[in-house]
Design an enzyme around this catalytic site. Structure first.
Site, PDB file in Angstrom:
ATOM      1  N   ARG A  38       0.838  -1.200   0.000  1.00  0.00           N
ATOM      2  CA  ARG A  38       0.000   0.000   0.000  1.00  0.00           C
ATOM      3  C   ARG A  38       0.877   1.257   0.000  1.00  0.00           C
ATOM      4  NH1 ARG A  38      -1.330   4.053  -0.528  1.00  0.00           N
ATOM      5  NH2 ARG A  38      -3.150   5.228   0.103  1.00  0.00           N
ATOM      6  N   ILE A  92      -1.407   7.394   8.015  1.00  0.00           N
ATOM      7  CA  ILE A  92      -2.334   6.289   8.312  1.00  0.00           C
ATOM      8  C   ILE A  92      -1.975   5.076   7.447  1.00  0.00           C
ATOM      9  CG2 ILE A  92      -4.741   5.592   8.624  1.00  0.00           C
ATOM     10  CD1 ILE A  92      -5.575   8.500   8.480  1.00  0.00           C
ATOM     11  N   PRO A  93      -0.854   4.405   7.774  1.00  0.00           N
ATOM     12  CA  PRO A  93      -0.542   3.182   7.026  1.00  0.00           C
ATOM     13  C   PRO A  93      -1.624   2.131   7.308  1.00  0.00           C
ATOM     14  CG  PRO A  93       0.909   3.403   8.918  1.00  0.00           C
ATOM     15  CD  PRO A  93       0.103   4.673   8.836  1.00  0.00           C
ATOM     16  N   HIS A  94      -1.934   1.328   6.292  1.00  0.00           N
ATOM     17  CA  HIS A  94      -3.001   0.344   6.479  1.00  0.00           C
ATOM     18  C   HIS A  94      -2.841  -0.818   5.518  1.00  0.00           C
ATOM     19  CE1 HIS A  94      -4.308   3.449   3.635  1.00  0.00           C
ATOM     20  NE2 HIS A  94      -4.956   2.499   2.982  1.00  0.00           N
ATOM     21  N   GLY A  95      -3.503  -1.909   5.875  1.00  0.00           N
ATOM     22  CA  GLY A  95      -3.467  -3.081   5.020  1.00  0.00           C
ATOM     23  C   GLY A  95      -4.571  -4.056   5.370  1.00  0.00           C
TER      24      GLY A  95
END
Length: 153
Positions: free
Chosen positions: A54, A68-71
């Site tokens: 991402r 806001i890192p996300h996965g």
């Protein structure tokens, strides 16, 4: 999901403050470790791959000193958030070019119905657009203060 309570997704084991990290990658690794300790992440490498994939698409640094890192990954057991207040701001290639001081990490199971992670992301982003919310977040100095603040929203 409009009445999403951030506090319900945030386990106290996944609150890192202050977090000493020398890079975005080091920050991401520390937050994934915390999510594993909280019980939300079962397979760190699978979730890390999703988060880094991402990040490669475009930075999750949304501006205003926030990332806001996300996965979405099969390595995630249940939807969860991690929070880090960085000891020293980090370059996150944010859209406004500013370094990041606050990081929320969103973990969502691969099997999650629909776009749960997007709903969490939208709810969180809306809150983070509010100047007062951000300045209060930036001023919290410990876990208890953070939890008390997040309970009010």
């Amino acid at each position: 999901m409009n009445n999403l309570k951030i506090i319900e997704l945030l386990n106290e084991h996944a609150i890192l403050m202050p977090l000493n990290a020398a890079s975005r990658e080091e920050c991401i690794h520390a937050m994934i470790d915390a999510l594993e300790q909280s019980g939300a992440v079962a397979d760190k490498s699978a979730y890390l791959e999703a988060v880094m994939n991402r990040e490669e698409m475009s930075s999750t640094g949304i501006g205003f000193k926030v990332a806001i890192p996300h996965g979405k990954s099969s390595g995630v057991k249940e939807p969860a958030l991690a929070f880090a207040k960085l000891a020293n701001p980090l370059d996150w290639s944010s859209i406004d070019g500013q370094p990041v001081s606050i990081v929320f990490m969103i973990a969502v199971p691969e099997e999650a119905k629909g776009n749960e992670h997007l709903q969490i992301l939208v709810a969180l982003s809306r809150k983070l657009m509010d100047d007062d919310f951000r300045s209060q977040l930036l001023s919290v100095s410990d876990r208890g203060q953070l939890l008390k603040f997040l309970e009010t929203i």
